[in-house]
Design an enzyme around this catalytic site. Sequence first.
Site, short mmCIF file in Angstrom:
data_model
loop_
_atom_site.label_atom_id
_atom_site.label_comp_id
_atom_site.label_asym_id
_atom_site.label_seq_id
_atom_site.Cartn_x
_atom_site.Cartn_y
_atom_site.Cartn_z
N ARG A 1 0.95 -1.13 0.37
CA ARG A 1 0.08 -0.35 0.09
C ARG A 1 0.89 1.16 -0.28
O ARG A 1 1.75 1.32 0.80
CB ARG A 1 -0.46 0.07 1.49
N GLU A 2 0.77 2.45 -0.89
CA GLU A 2 1.25 3.21 -1.52
C GLU A 2 0.68 4.94 -0.53
O GLU A 2 -0.24 4.53 -0.41
CB GLU A 2 2.37 3.90 -2.69
N ARG B 1 -2.45 26.91 -8.14
CA ARG B 1 -2.26 25.60 -7.94
C ARG B 1 -1.75 24.77 -9.38
O ARG B 1 -2.60 23.92 -9.85
CB ARG B 1 -3.47 24.70 -7.09
N ALA C 1 -5.28 28.85 4.37
CA ALA C 1 -4.55 28.24 4.96
C ALA C 1 -3.13 27.75 4.95
O ALA C 1 -2.01 28.86 4.49
CB ALA C 1 -5.33 26.86 4.42
N GLU D 1 -1.14 35.15 5.26
CA GLU D 1 -1.09 35.30 4.00
C GLU D 1 -2.92 36.33 4.20
O GLU D 1 -2.71 37.20 2.54
CB GLU D 1 -2.98 33.92 3.71
N GLY E 1 -7.65 7.82 0.75
CA GLY E 1 -7.08 6.18 0.09
C GLY E 1 -5.85 5.98 -0.19
O GLY E 1 -4.49 5.21 -0.50
N GLU F 1 -2.40 12.81 4.99
CA GLU F 1 -2.22 14.49 5.31
C GLU F 1 -4.28 14.15 6.17
O GLU F 1 -5.05 13.59 5.57
CB GLU F 1 -2.90 15.16 4.10
#
Length: 206
Positions: A47-48, A74, A86, A107, A126, A130
């Site tokens: 599992r990565e 982004r 954020a 920010e 999955g 994070e």
Amino acid sequence: MGDQRVADHPESWEVVRSAEPFVGAKTATRVDWLAMPGSEGTEVVARERMEHPGAVAAVALDDDGRVLLLSQYRHAVGHRLWELPAGMRDEAGEPPLRTVQRELVEEAGYRAERWHRLVDFFPSAGFSSERISVYLARGLSAVPESEIGFVRVHEEADMEAAWLPLDDAVDAVLGGRLHNGATVIGILAAATAARTGFASLAPAED
């Protein structure tokens, strides 16, 4: 209160071995080989996962009930996104509340008198560790540039700010105009909490 059994909880399966094929400036990729429960150790699968320090975000509401959004490029998704203030939890030992308070100043140039924990989630469970904590910030006051002590560079250098009434922000989410995960979740959570005047929220503490 609903079925109290429906609640996430920590769990850990046996890791037979691990490898770390990539280490970047802020994240790393790890491969764990897990022994599948019930297989008596005979079935082992890889599992990565991306190791990520986590992040925080602020739904900053002014006295008129408007939410602050910042526009930022982004590269990973090839979009300029409107997002909540954020940042990553990349300061060792810094509590998440302190991180989100610092990010709101750096920010957006605002401080808040009142903080509440709004929602906490795994955006990509999955494959990534994070975890993002979203806070509600009210009682805003502008911070003079001379007091910020932070120079915005790279993607943060040209951020545009906008204030939207919370209901309009909800419309932007449901209309498919906003796509950042923390922003979508934070706005919808804030709108839900606003129905009771935020009485359901506990003060944020670290």
